[in-house]
Write a protein that holds these residues in place. Structure first.
Motif, mmCIF file in Angstrom:
data_model
loop_
_atom_site.group_PDB
_atom_site.id
_atom_site.type_symbol
_atom_site.label_atom_id
_atom_site.label_comp_id
_atom_site.label_asym_id
_atom_site.label_seq_id
_atom_site.Cartn_x
_atom_site.Cartn_y
_atom_site.Cartn_z
ATOM 1 N N LEU A 3 67.928 -28.368 -35.877
ATOM 2 C CA LEU A 3 67.135 -28.542 -34.662
ATOM 3 C C LEU A 3 66.920 -27.228 -33.923
ATOM 4 O O LEU A 3 65.844 -26.985 -33.367
ATOM 5 C CB LEU A 3 67.833 -29.553 -33.738
ATOM 6 C CG LEU A 3 67.111 -29.956 -32.461
ATOM 7 C CD1 LEU A 3 65.806 -30.683 -32.773
ATOM 8 C CD2 LEU A 3 68.003 -30.841 -31.590
ATOM 9 N N THR A 4 67.905 -26.379 -33.925
ATOM 10 C CA THR A 4 67.797 -25.134 -33.160
ATOM 11 C C THR A 4 67.206 -23.976 -33.957
ATOM 12 O O THR A 4 66.888 -22.940 -33.371
ATOM 13 C CB THR A 4 69.179 -24.694 -32.630
ATOM 14 O OG1 THR A 4 70.044 -24.442 -33.735
ATOM 15 C CG2 THR A 4 69.775 -25.756 -31.731
ATOM 16 N N VAL A 5 67.076 -24.135 -35.252
ATOM 17 C CA VAL A 5 66.604 -23.007 -36.069
ATOM 18 C C VAL A 5 65.162 -23.139 -36.519
ATOM 19 O O VAL A 5 64.551 -22.144 -36.917
ATOM 20 C CB VAL A 5 67.518 -22.794 -37.302
ATOM 21 C CG1 VAL A 5 68.932 -22.483 -36.851
ATOM 22 C CG2 VAL A 5 67.509 -24.001 -38.224
ATOM 23 N N THR B 225 73.250 -23.346 -14.215
ATOM 24 C CA THR B 225 73.448 -21.915 -13.990
ATOM 25 C C THR B 225 74.867 -21.483 -14.345
ATOM 26 O O THR B 225 75.076 -20.344 -14.743
ATOM 27 C CB THR B 225 73.159 -21.549 -12.529
ATOM 28 O OG1 THR B 225 73.900 -22.420 -11.669
ATOM 29 C CG2 THR B 225 71.672 -21.699 -12.228
ATOM 30 N N ASP B 226 75.844 -22.399 -14.207
ATOM 31 C CA ASP B 226 77.202 -22.052 -14.602
ATOM 32 C C ASP B 226 77.351 -22.060 -16.117
ATOM 33 O O ASP B 226 78.081 -21.264 -16.697
ATOM 34 C CB ASP B 226 78.207 -23.053 -14.000
ATOM 35 C CG ASP B 226 78.268 -22.937 -12.491
ATOM 36 O OD1 ASP B 226 77.881 -21.877 -11.964
ATOM 37 O OD2 ASP B 226 78.681 -23.910 -11.839
ATOM 38 N N THR B 227 76.635 -22.979 -16.789
ATOM 39 C CA THR B 227 76.739 -23.088 -18.230
ATOM 40 C C THR B 227 76.039 -21.930 -18.929
ATOM 41 O O THR B 227 76.479 -21.451 -19.959
ATOM 42 C CB THR B 227 76.128 -24.423 -18.697
ATOM 43 O OG1 THR B 227 76.760 -25.490 -17.990
ATOM 44 C CG2 THR B 227 76.342 -24.646 -20.177
ATOM 45 N N ASN B 228 74.923 -21.465 -18.351
ATOM 46 C CA ASN B 228 74.151 -20.388 -18.956
ATOM 47 C C ASN B 228 73.869 -19.328 -17.902
ATOM 48 O O ASN B 228 72.791 -19.300 -17.310
ATOM 49 C CB ASN B 228 72.846 -20.955 -19.532
ATOM 50 C CG ASN B 228 72.076 -19.917 -20.328
ATOM 51 O OD1 ASN B 228 72.596 -18.859 -20.655
ATOM 52 N ND2 ASN B 228 70.832 -20.218 -20.641
ATOM 53 N N PRO B 229 74.853 -18.443 -17.631
ATOM 54 C CA PRO B 229 74.719 -17.497 -16.528
ATOM 55 C C PRO B 229 73.601 -16.493 -16.697
ATOM 56 O O PRO B 229 73.192 -15.852 -15.740
ATOM 57 C CB PRO B 229 76.090 -16.804 -16.483
ATOM 58 C CG PRO B 229 76.663 -17.005 -17.848
ATOM 59 C CD PRO B 229 76.153 -18.328 -18.310
ATOM 60 N N GLY B 230 73.055 -16.321 -17.918
ATOM 61 C CA GLY B 230 71.970 -15.375 -18.129
ATOM 62 C C GLY B 230 70.594 -15.952 -17.872
ATOM 63 O O GLY B 230 69.588 -15.249 -18.036
ATOM 64 N N LEU C 205 65.633 -22.979 -25.054
ATOM 65 C CA LEU C 205 66.521 -23.018 -26.212
ATOM 66 C C LEU C 205 67.906 -22.507 -25.829
ATOM 67 O O LEU C 205 68.925 -23.056 -26.247
ATOM 68 C CB LEU C 205 65.949 -22.201 -27.361
ATOM 69 C CG LEU C 205 66.816 -22.169 -28.626
ATOM 70 C CD1 LEU C 205 67.011 -23.567 -29.188
ATOM 71 C CD2 LEU C 205 66.186 -21.246 -29.679
ATOM 72 N N GLY C 206 67.944 -21.440 -25.013
ATOM 73 C CA GLY C 206 69.234 -20.935 -24.552
ATOM 74 C C GLY C 206 69.983 -21.971 -23.733
ATOM 75 O O GLY C 206 71.207 -22.118 -23.859
ATOM 76 N N GLU C 207 69.257 -22.700 -22.884
ATOM 77 C CA GLU C 207 69.878 -23.769 -22.106
ATOM 78 C C GLU C 207 70.462 -24.829 -23.036
ATOM 79 O O GLU C 207 71.596 -25.282 -22.868
ATOM 80 C CB GLU C 207 68.844 -24.417 -21.179
ATOM 81 C CG GLU C 207 68.241 -23.490 -20.147
ATOM 82 C CD GLU C 207 69.193 -23.188 -19.012
ATOM 83 O OE1 GLU C 207 70.349 -23.636 -19.074
ATOM 84 O OE2 GLU C 207 68.778 -22.503 -18.070
ATOM 85 N N PHE C 208 69.653 -25.239 -24.021
ATOM 86 C CA PHE C 208 70.112 -26.266 -24.953
ATOM 87 C C PHE C 208 71.370 -25.809 -25.686
ATOM 88 O O PHE C 208 72.356 -26.543 -25.779
ATOM 89 C CB PHE C 208 69.002 -26.587 -25.952
ATOM 90 C CG PHE C 208 69.471 -27.433 -27.105
ATOM 91 C CD1 PHE C 208 69.639 -28.800 -26.961
ATOM 92 C CD2 PHE C 208 69.781 -26.853 -28.333
ATOM 93 C CE1 PHE C 208 70.091 -29.573 -28.010
ATOM 94 C CE2 PHE C 208 70.240 -27.616 -29.387
ATOM 95 C CZ PHE C 208 70.397 -28.980 -29.229
ATOM 96 N N GLU C 209 71.351 -24.587 -26.217
ATOM 97 C CA GLU C 209 72.498 -24.103 -26.977
ATOM 98 C C GLU C 209 73.743 -23.963 -26.102
ATOM 99 O O GLU C 209 74.859 -24.266 -26.538
ATOM 100 C CB GLU C 209 72.146 -22.777 -27.644
ATOM 101 C CG GLU C 209 71.126 -22.937 -28.774
ATOM 102 C CD GLU C 209 70.717 -21.615 -29.387
ATOM 103 O OE1 GLU C 209 70.814 -20.581 -28.681
ATOM 104 O OE2 GLU C 209 70.293 -21.610 -30.547
#
Length: 285
Positions: free
Chosen positions: A223-225, A89-94, A129-133
């Motif tokens: 990998l992400t695209v 949650t700190d790494t991806n606040p959204g 994906l947002g978490e991974f990025e």
């Protein structure tokens, strides 16, 4: 070391720091350098002399505390390991907002028990994906992974035992946080762990998958695209998936099932929607 004051032109001697204050400043300066540049499998890119300069301490004080640089790097490993507790949650606040928005858009799926896993899959499709990025970009997360690699090269002894203990505490904290997030989401939409497993099991497998993907990324920049249309969890319609989202969703959803004890009435659905809009569902505790 003397410093010249502009008022008098006279030199004054820098106040001598205690050993504890010297250590605090040195370790803080070194941690800042690691966080800025990232940690490699060794600490060779961290210059002891530059850390002394950054810390603003006297060389004599630094060498009095650590007569050998290896002693300093041992303390630095302890300091890094104590602070190594990357939180999703700190790494991806959204992430919380993404989950709520996705659930609200398709909440009616939960009326059908067979679609509840698909609803959770939709959440993971949108958020994983947002978490991974976010983790992939995070210097704190790269440092955490590099620390684990560094740990494997430590000889048996007190330092290795202390670093291992710090890692164990960080892992427990990380798994507990992810498991709690999964439990909150599952409770909202009427899911439960399959027999014999727990949300902690799901969290550990998801974290392991995430780490594997991060380690793969440098050799697979696409990998992400990459995207493909699929319907792996029985949703009403196929949707566009990324590979990281599919990987994480696959391991998590294999371990959950519809909870037959959750009666999904119109009133229940309205109460869940209200809770999602309020944000209170994501509160810890």
């Amino acid at each position: 070391m003397a410093e010249e004051t502009p008022e008098s032109g006279l030199a004054r001697r820098r106040k001598r720091l205690s050993d504890d204050e010297t250590a605090r400043r040195m370790l803080a300066a070194a941690v800042a350098r690691v966080e800025e540049a990232g940690l490699t499998v060794s600490l060779e890119h961290i210059s002891f002399e530059e850390v002394i300069r950054d810390a603003g301490v006297a060389r004599s004080a630094a060498y009095r505390r650590w007569p050998y640089k290896d002693l300093f790097f041992g303390d630095l490993l302890r300091e890094l390991a104590r602070g190594a507790s990357p939180a999703i949650t700190d790494t991806n606040p959204g992430a919380v907002e993404t989950v709520a928005r996705t659930l609200l858009a398709s909440l009616h799926w939960a009326r059908t028990p067979g679609l509840r896993r698909a609803l959770a899959g939709e959440v993971l499709r949108e958020s994983a994906l947002g978490e991974f990025e976010a983790f992939h970009r995070s210097s704190a997360w790269r440092t955490y992974l590099a620390l684990q690699a560094t740990f494997r090269g430590l000889p048996d002894g007190v330092l290795r035992a202390e670093v291992q203990q710090s890692f164990a505490e960080s892992e427990r904290s990380l798994v507990a946080g992810v498991a709690a997030a999964y439990a909150r989401m599952a409770t909202l939409i009427g899911l439960r762990p399959c027999a014999g497993v727990t949300f902690e099991t799901a969290a550990r497998t998801a974290i392991a998958t995430l780490r594997g993907l991060i380690l793969m990324a440098p050799g697979d920049p696409d990998l992400t695209v990459r995207r493909f249309r699929a319907n792996p969890f029985g949703a009403p319609e196929p949707a566009e998936w990324s590979e990281p989202a599919l990987a994480i969703a696959s391991v998590v959803l294999a371990l959950v099932e519809a909870d037959p004890d959750v009666p999904w009435t119109d009133e229940h659905e309205r109460s869940v929607a209200t809770l999602l809009r309020s944000g209170r569902w994501a509160a810890r505790g």
